[in-house]
Design an enzyme around this catalytic site. Sequence first.
Site, PDB file in Angstrom:
ATOM      1  N   SER A 124       5.347  -1.657   6.302  1.00 22.05           N
ATOM      2  CA  SER A 124       4.131  -2.478   6.380  1.00 22.05           C
ATOM      3  C   SER A 124       4.283  -3.532   7.473  1.00 22.05           C
ATOM      4  CB  SER A 124       3.963  -3.158   5.015  1.00 22.05           C
ATOM      5  OG  SER A 124       3.154  -4.289   5.121  1.00 22.05           O
ATOM      6  N   TYR A 148       7.352  -8.371  -1.928  1.00 18.66           N
ATOM      7  CA  TYR A 148       6.854  -7.047  -1.504  1.00 18.66           C
ATOM      8  C   TYR A 148       7.344  -6.738  -0.086  1.00 18.66           C
ATOM      9  CZ  TYR A 148       3.647  -3.711   0.658  1.00 18.66           C
ATOM     10  OH  TYR A 148       3.128  -2.646   1.377  1.00 18.66           O
ATOM     11  N   LYS A 152      10.260  -3.933   1.557  1.00 16.33           N
ATOM     12  CA  LYS A 152      10.092  -2.998   2.682  1.00 16.33           C
ATOM     13  C   LYS A 152      11.226  -3.178   3.702  1.00 16.33           C
ATOM     14  CE  LYS A 152       6.281  -1.065   1.316  1.00 16.33           C
ATOM     15  NZ  LYS A 152       6.292   0.319   0.846  1.00 16.33           N
TER      16      LYS A 152
END
Length: 332
Positions: A124, A148, A152
Amino acid sequence: MNLLITGGAGFIGSHFIVDALKKNHSIVALDNFSTSNKDILVKIKEASGKDFIFYEADISDKSKLREIFSTNEIDLVVHFASLKSVTESVFNPILYYRNNVGGSLILLETMQEMGVKKIIFSSSASVYGSSHLSPISEECSLNPISPYAQSKVIIEKILNDMTTCKHDFKALNLRYFNPVGCHESFLIGESSKKEPSNLFPIICEIANGKKSHLSIFGNDYDTHDGTPVRDYIHISDLISGHISAIDWLNSSKKNISSINLGTGSGYSVLEIVNVFNSFLDRPIQYEYSPRRPGDSGIVFANNSLAKSELKWSSTQSLEKMCKDSWIWHSKD
Ligand code: NAD
Ligand code: UD1
């Protein structure tokens, strides 16, 4: 190729399966339906006109993964399965590290055990954080500001380490900017079990009367109209980037670990609202509210690596992104 798709019932995974089937790849998919619905499976078959193998499974379930890998021939894994809410990750970081990082480790361990050596990973743009000037290139430093985004970064690093220590292992991290829109068949689109928190689905909920108005998070950014600018990319363009990435992973000898998938153009929240207003019957009501913590003013991609390596570029206009999102959500 024989592909294993994790998170195949999700927004991006389901669109990928339709196009990969159309390209004659053989598909085995899995999902635990933690954020998606089972009815998507029938829709994928309808939209592609083809069949595929599906397992209700969690990427953390090693014995199930072993069964999947030993029953099916798999050449490459496309790894979409993940929890993806930035806000939820701030309130429950352990859930995000366990599901996203822990689950990926078990997936990778099983791939290693079963001799599967290629993976495309859904990363992302959030890995870059909020401090870079756009356009953001893959060389920019990684400054994740949520669990989050950190999950990643950790998975990217694990994959980079695996490619460094095992020369026949190949991995590519695709860093998505803001995917929107739906499939050209209008049979599949974004339909999470969770409350939407992203701009496009919220605007569509206002347009179909489920919400009263849009809160625009900040009008004091250093942008032409004060509202934040993002790089929205049509889901069909995002998927064609993945289809090209499969060929790239099979043929390239280059030591490239991550590629941005964005259009390279940024649009402000007010510009998006105006595009929706140009075709909606009633204008979107909005009010300005304070900045959302962690947001940046301007985020758009430098996509020259995707252009040169994947021979990819985006084709869909902002108007098409808005219209397709609306057509999909107006069916609710
Ligand atoms: P999504 O929530 O629609 O799909 C993810 C799917 O993974 C869901 O069907 C969910 O049930 C499944 N899943 C989650 N944890 C699982 C587990 N442990 N085992 C098996 N299945 C599991 O999300 P999406 O928009 O399709 O995103 C796909 C990937 O792209 C994710 O990795 C996400 O982080 C990444 N990404 C998405 C966006 C975006 O805006 N949609 C942007 C950047 C990156
Ligand atoms: C968010 C996530 C990002 C994730 C991406 C796709 C954050 C900080 N970032 O990106 O990690 O990869 O979604 O899932 O959550 N906006 C409003 N009002 C709203 C909703 C959004 O003004 O009700 C604005 C936001 O401030 C932003 C733009 O619209 O400027 C786009 O927001 P959103 O769709 O949530 O995407 P990002 O914040 O770019």
